[in-house]
Scaffold this motif. Sequence first.
Motif, PDB file in Angstrom:
ATOM      1  N   ILE A 147       0.839  -1.193   0.000  1.00 19.44           N
ATOM      2  CA  ILE A 147       0.000   0.000   0.000  1.00 19.44           C
ATOM      3  C   ILE A 147       0.878   1.248   0.000  1.00 19.44           C
ATOM      4  N   ILE A 148       1.946   1.226   0.789  1.00 17.78           N
ATOM      5  CA  ILE A 148       2.874   2.370   0.831  1.00 17.78           C
ATOM      6  C   ILE A 148       3.515   2.582  -0.527  1.00 17.78           C
ATOM      7  N   ARG A 149       3.974   1.494  -1.175  1.00 14.33           N
ATOM      8  CA  ARG A 149       4.581   1.603  -2.502  1.00 14.33           C
ATOM      9  C   ARG A 149       3.571   2.079  -3.540  1.00 14.33           C
ATOM     10  N   LEU A 150       2.352   1.615  -3.450  1.00 15.70           N
ATOM     11  CA  LEU A 150       1.301   2.037  -4.384  1.00 15.70           C
ATOM     12  C   LEU A 150       1.019   3.514  -4.220  1.00 15.70           C
ATOM     13  N   GLY A 151       0.962   3.955  -2.953  1.00 14.41           N
ATOM     14  CA  GLY A 151       0.725   5.387  -2.693  1.00 14.41           C
ATOM     15  C   GLY A 151       1.857   6.244  -3.250  1.00 14.41           C
ATOM     16  N   ALA A 152       3.083   5.776  -3.101  1.00 10.60           N
ATOM     17  CA  ALA A 152       4.233   6.527  -3.631  1.00 10.60           C
ATOM     18  C   ALA A 152       4.211   6.546  -5.161  1.00 10.60           C
ATOM     19  N   ALA A 153       3.763   5.482  -5.789  1.00 13.48           N
ATOM     20  CA  ALA A 153       3.730   5.411  -7.249  1.00 13.48           C
ATOM     21  C   ALA A 153       2.649   6.322  -7.811  1.00 13.48           C
ATOM     22  N   ILE A 154       1.576   6.502  -7.099  1.00 11.69           N
ATOM     23  CA  ILE A 154       0.465   7.355  -7.565  1.00 11.69           C
ATOM     24  C   ILE A 154       0.864   8.824  -7.532  1.00 11.69           C
TER      25      ILE A 154
END
Length: 96
Positions: A88-95
């Motif tokens: 979730i943290i990586r997804l948030g950073a990618a967005i």
Amino acid sequence: MLGSPYICVSKGVAIMAMSTCGKCGSYSFELSEVSASGAAFKYYFIQCSSCGAPAAAVEYNNTSQGIENLENHLKRIEGMLETINSNIIRLGAAIR
């Protein structure tokens, strides 16, 4: 009746009947852990020490093993939650 092998005598007073094996007549019993095929749980058999004839079956209840199994299960769940959180943290950073 006193002195009968079927009576337990303590200090000259009959206090209770002695259990006997229905197969061989022995007075000695033991506890044996058994995994019966097709059963979901283990059992303890109270059986004759001489011939092994079962006298009773009692559900096996190993609390410490149950707790250990729950601890291991919780550790696996904790690991999965950490992986989900990381994703979730990586997804948030990618967005962003």
